[in-house]
Design an enzyme around this catalytic site. Sequence first.
Site, short mmCIF file in Angstrom:
data_model
loop_
_atom_site.label_atom_id
_atom_site.label_comp_id
_atom_site.label_asym_id
_atom_site.label_seq_id
_atom_site.Cartn_x
_atom_site.Cartn_y
_atom_site.Cartn_z
N TRP A 101 0.84 -1.21 0.00
CA TRP A 101 0.00 0.00 0.00
C TRP A 101 0.87 1.25 0.00
O TRP A 101 0.55 2.23 -0.67
CB TRP A 101 -0.98 -0.01 1.17
N ASP A 171 -1.57 6.72 6.13
CA ASP A 171 -2.67 5.83 5.76
C ASP A 171 -2.85 4.89 6.94
O ASP A 171 -1.97 4.10 7.26
CB ASP A 171 -2.27 5.05 4.49
N LYS A 195 -11.85 -1.90 6.67
CA LYS A 195 -11.00 -2.78 7.45
C LYS A 195 -11.49 -2.88 8.89
O LYS A 195 -11.69 -3.95 9.41
CB LYS A 195 -9.54 -2.29 7.43
C1 LIG Z 1 -7.07 -1.97 2.01
C2 LIG Z 1 -6.06 -0.90 2.11
C3 LIG Z 1 -5.97 0.10 1.13
C4 LIG Z 1 -6.85 0.15 -0.10
O1 LIG Z 1 -8.11 0.46 0.27
P1 LIG Z 1 -9.26 0.71 -0.85
O2 LIG Z 1 -10.34 1.29 -0.03
O3 LIG Z 1 -9.56 -0.60 -1.44
O4 LIG Z 1 -8.71 1.66 -1.84
C5 LIG Z 1 -5.02 1.09 1.29
N1 LIG Z 1 -4.20 1.09 2.37
C6 LIG Z 1 -4.26 0.14 3.32
C7 LIG Z 1 -3.34 0.21 4.48
C8 LIG Z 1 -5.19 -0.88 3.22
O5 LIG Z 1 -5.25 -1.82 4.16
#
Ligand SMILES: *Cc1c(COP(=O)(O)O)cnc(C)c1O
Length: 360
Positions: A101, A171, A195
């Site tokens: 990511w 993030d 998540k």
């Molecule tokens: C799942 C995830 C993403 C991507 O998320 P989307 O909503 O599918 O774009 C980005 N960063 C992390 C840390 C993730 O776990």
Amino acid sequence: MSRVFNFSAGPAVLPEEVLREAADEMLDYKGSGMSVMEMSHRSKVYDDIIKDAEKDLRDLLNIPDNYKVLFLQGGASQQFAAVPMNLMKKKKAGYILTGQWAKKAYSEAKMYGEAVELASSADKTFSYIPDVSDLPITEDMDYVYICENNTIYGTKYKTLPNTKGIDLVADVSSCFLSEPMDVTKYAVIYGGVQKNVGPAGVVIDIIREDLITDDVLPGTPTMLKWKTQSDNDSLYNTPPCYGIYICGKVFKWLKAMGGLGEMKKRNEEKAKILYDYLDQSSLFKGTVVKEDRSLMNVPFVTGNEDLDKEFVAEATKAGFVNLKGHRTVGGMRASIYNAMPKEGVEKLVEFMEKFEESHK
Ligand SMILES: *Cc1c(COP(=O)(O)O)cnc(C)c1O
């Protein structure tokens, strides 16, 4: 009805109480005569939902008044572009590469300016967090970027990088609301909610107000400009109404559970059960260095791909689902987010013990 223990990395398990409440309110939300999916996002009843959600999130995280909360669409991945578009005024930013990511965000940023790799743990399949105490950060950088919890590899920063005075962007998709965090240490925090917080389709941004300006990169789409969203309180266009409503319920659930301090305690207890077992098992082993282990995502392997497959198949039959590791790493991964009850982890460990016993 029978619910499984769902160890999915995302979309992931939600609190059963929240799902039940949402089911009860499905046909007639609080006397409105309609479901939340059917109402105008400009109605008074929806305004209360989104305002309440923001207020509860502010309470949970102690968000200071000089930070804006935005409920947006496009997932965390869309913020990979929105971050440089809104912040790269000097066209330079530092990225710490701790997994897929972070790498994706880094590649995206390269389209808009100079993205500098400050550190990486790619040399050991991202199984650790690099030393971030003295990185080659320079004053001409607009921000330093991290992925705080690495969903795929199961690592988490235990201390934030020393950014040498440069703004930190994080993030937090897979650790959002799993424990308290000091918002003031960040310039921007964002997370896709599927998540640990709600249904896919919503990404929450928490942004220090001085960073929300008209001074964005040329060509930034109206929708991706944070100022557009901020000026309109996340209602510039139709927001993901139902998703925000469920997030709001999860915030209330978290408050009722005692808040993020209590969640941290529970998450530590749950993770310890699994890690303690992995540390003494002669069949399974964790793949992450101990000091960087995530409380949320726990990858492990047997060292034998066929045995991994057999384990995943048998676990699924026994009601422990979505334990297959990410397609790029293999093995197994148990995601044990806020809504995974302790019982789920205890039962999984019992099942692993039995599997180990029968595969000696
Ligand atoms: C799942 C995830 C993403 C991507 O998320 P989307 O909503 O599918 O774009 C980005 N960063 C992390 C840390 C993730 O776990």
